[in-house]
Design a protein around this motif. Structure first.
Motif, short mmCIF file in Angstrom:
data_model
loop_
_atom_site.label_atom_id
_atom_site.label_comp_id
_atom_site.label_asym_id
_atom_site.label_seq_id
_atom_site.Cartn_x
_atom_site.Cartn_y
_atom_site.Cartn_z
N ALA A 116 -52.88 19.84 -41.93
CA ALA A 116 -54.31 19.53 -41.99
C ALA A 116 -55.03 20.04 -40.75
O ALA A 116 -56.14 20.60 -40.84
N VAL A 120 -58.36 23.41 -39.66
CA VAL A 120 -59.62 23.22 -38.94
C VAL A 120 -60.10 24.56 -38.39
O VAL A 120 -59.31 25.36 -37.87
N ALA A 147 -60.53 17.37 -39.77
CA ALA A 147 -59.42 17.33 -40.72
C ALA A 147 -59.38 16.03 -41.52
O ALA A 147 -58.48 15.84 -42.35
#
Length: 223
Positions: A116, A120, A147
């Motif tokens: 995750a 970004v 995220a």
């Protein structure tokens, strides 16, 4: 069992077992998040090209996480019996089952966190650094907030995984719906109990997935 259960007996068994399952899942989810989130962040920032490169530590943590993810959970349940007894004092019951469930789940969640953070936008990280921010600012002001929708989706998947793990914990007397299905359904050839526990587990998974998906969509819409 030699006789079938009436609906009142079955409902009471299901209610008790569902409560035990929710207890295991929620407590394990808390510990999984407390361990998996910082571990996933550390995996991300310690990459060779990361914010805080530590190649040896990254390789060690990555190996441990991959090992934890590769072990079948039933094998892990049995292998962790001594540790569970050491931590909790017993290997039976819902509280004891939280130990192997957490250990089985946090490597999975750590990888979700790492992936995750990788999604970004690098520009947000660079802008925080350009303004004089340190690594703590980058993590808490850029990485984790950006995220958040992906992390929430990953947490939803982890909760579904935990429900499955809690059911398998019934193999070693962990309580909950899995234990009910084994003791009253499988061992006593009671298809009524087996079917009822499957239905409840499906409903739990669907509820968790539905609520999680709605929260993710709501958060993404606000952004």
């Amino acid at each position: 069992m030699n006789r079938g259960l009436d609906w009142q007996e079955l409902a009471q068994l299901l209610l008790t077992a569902t409560g035990e399952t929710l207890y295991m899942v929620l407590l394990a989810a808390l510990f999984t998040a407390l361990i998996g989130l910082p571990l996933g962040v550390l995996l991300f920032v310690s990459r060779p090209q990361g914010l805080l490169p530590m190649v040896r530590l990254n390789r060690l943590l990555g190996t441990l996480v991959n090992l934890g993810r590769s072990l079948p959970f039933v094998v892990l349940l049995i292998a962790l019996i001594p540790l569970t007894r050491m931590v909790v004092g017993t290997t039976l019951g819902s509280t004891a089952a939280v130990v192997p469930i957490t250990i089985g789940a946090f490597p999975f969640f750590a990888r979700i966190v790492e992936n995750a953070l990788e999604e970004v936008d690098k520009g947000r990280v660079e802008s925080v650094l350009a303004m004089g921010g340190h690594i703590g600012h980058v993590i808490f002001k850029a990485l984790l907030p950006e995220a958040l929708p992906t992390l929430l989706a990953g947490l939803t998947l982890t909760l579904v995984l935990l429900i499955g793990f809690s059911s398998m914990a019934g193999v070693i007397g962990g309580g909950g719906l899995g234990d009910l299905a084994i003791r009253y359904g499988y061992q006593r050839f009671n298809n009524q109990v087996m079917f009822a526990t499957v239905v409840v587990l499906v409903v739990l998974v669907q509820c968790v997935q539905s609520v999680g998906d709605r929260l993710v969509r709501s958060l993404a819409h606000r952004r």
